[in-house]
Write a protein that holds these residues in place. Structure first.
Motif, PDB file in Angstrom:
ATOM      1  N   TYR A 258       0.916  -1.244   0.060  1.00 26.71           N
ATOM      2  CA  TYR A 258      -0.013   0.068  -0.011  1.00 26.71           C
ATOM      3  C   TYR A 258       0.747   1.150  -0.153  1.00 26.71           C
ATOM      4  O   TYR A 258       0.642   2.201  -0.877  1.00 26.71           O
ATOM      5  CB  TYR A 258      -1.006  -0.209   1.202  1.00 26.71           C
ATOM      6  CG  TYR A 258      -1.903   1.167   1.163  1.00 26.71           C
ATOM      7  CD1 TYR A 258      -3.073   0.909   0.512  1.00 26.71           C
ATOM      8  CD2 TYR A 258      -1.769   2.134   1.922  1.00 26.71           C
ATOM      9  CE1 TYR A 258      -3.913   1.804   0.439  1.00 26.71           C
ATOM     10  CE2 TYR A 258      -2.575   3.326   1.732  1.00 26.71           C
ATOM     11  CZ  TYR A 258      -3.839   3.148   0.963  1.00 26.71           C
ATOM     12  OH  TYR A 258      -4.723   4.092   1.007  1.00 26.71           O
ATOM     13  N   ALA A 259       1.721   1.324   1.097  1.00 25.21           N
ATOM     14  CA  ALA A 259       2.586   2.501   0.870  1.00 25.21           C
ATOM     15  C   ALA A 259       4.388   2.217   0.948  1.00 25.21           C
ATOM     16  O   ALA A 259       4.895   2.851   1.582  1.00 25.21           O
ATOM     17  CB  ALA A 259       2.198   3.507   2.275  1.00 25.21           C
TER      18      ALA A 259
ATOM     19  N   ILE B  60      -2.625   6.526  -2.798  1.00 23.57           N
ATOM     20  CA  ILE B  60      -1.021   6.227  -2.153  1.00 23.57           C
ATOM     21  C   ILE B  60      -0.708   4.833  -2.716  1.00 23.57           C
ATOM     22  O   ILE B  60       0.516   4.917  -3.122  1.00 23.57           O
ATOM     23  CB  ILE B  60      -1.380   5.987  -0.686  1.00 23.57           C
ATOM     24  CG1 ILE B  60      -1.631   7.336  -0.133  1.00 23.57           C
ATOM     25  CG2 ILE B  60       0.224   5.656   0.056  1.00 23.57           C
ATOM     26  CD1 ILE B  60      -1.913   7.537   1.515  1.00 23.57           C
TER      27      ILE B  60
ATOM     28  N   ALA C 297       2.804   4.632  -4.903  1.00 23.70           N
ATOM     29  CA  ALA C 297       3.748   3.944  -4.541  1.00 23.70           C
ATOM     30  C   ALA C 297       4.055   2.976  -5.643  1.00 23.70           C
ATOM     31  O   ALA C 297       5.382   2.614  -5.941  1.00 23.70           O
ATOM     32  CB  ALA C 297       3.251   2.963  -3.387  1.00 23.70           C
TER      33      ALA C 297
END
Length: 121
Positions: free
Chosen positions: A14-15, A66, A70
């Motif tokens: 995710y990040a 996000i 990424a």
């Protein structure tokens, strides 16, 4: 990497702005966000009318913002460029064209400063 693996990878990382992402992971993620955007706009139009208020699309866009940044950074890492190059999107036409060319480019063979080749070559 297939479509479902790319989506799973996008949300699992995710990040995660470290490492590298292969072309298929990036482009399948772009396809997922495009299709998801179309579906949520359609649902918003059916429920709320075409007056411009689109809460479902806004939530989808916010949820994928996000991970999109990424996976874009990891894709740029695969061609040995910093993820900060994504700021070229702010240069309206030229920056986006340059980024599309870079995103479509073959990754650097072998390891680079961002890690090993995701294809194992």
């Amino acid at each position: 990497m297939n479509f479902s693996e790319a989506i799973t990878s996008g949300f699992q990382n995710y990040a995660n702005f470290n490492g590298r992402a292969q072309r298929s992971a990036f482009w399948y993620w772009v396809l997922f966000t495009f299709i998801g955007g179309l579906i949520t706009v359609g649902i918003d139009a059916a429920i709320f009318g075409a007056d411009g208020w689109a809460p479902l699309n806004s939530l989808f866009s916010l949820a994928t913002l996000i991970p999109s940044l990424a996976v874009g950074a990891r894709r740029l890492h695969d061609i040995d460029r910093s993820g900060w190059w994504q700021l070229l999107h702010f240069i309206v036409l030229i920056g986006t064209i340059v980024l599309i060319v870079w995103f479509a480019s073959r990754g650097t063979p072998g390891a680079n400063r961002f890690g090993p080749n995701p294809l194992g070559e």
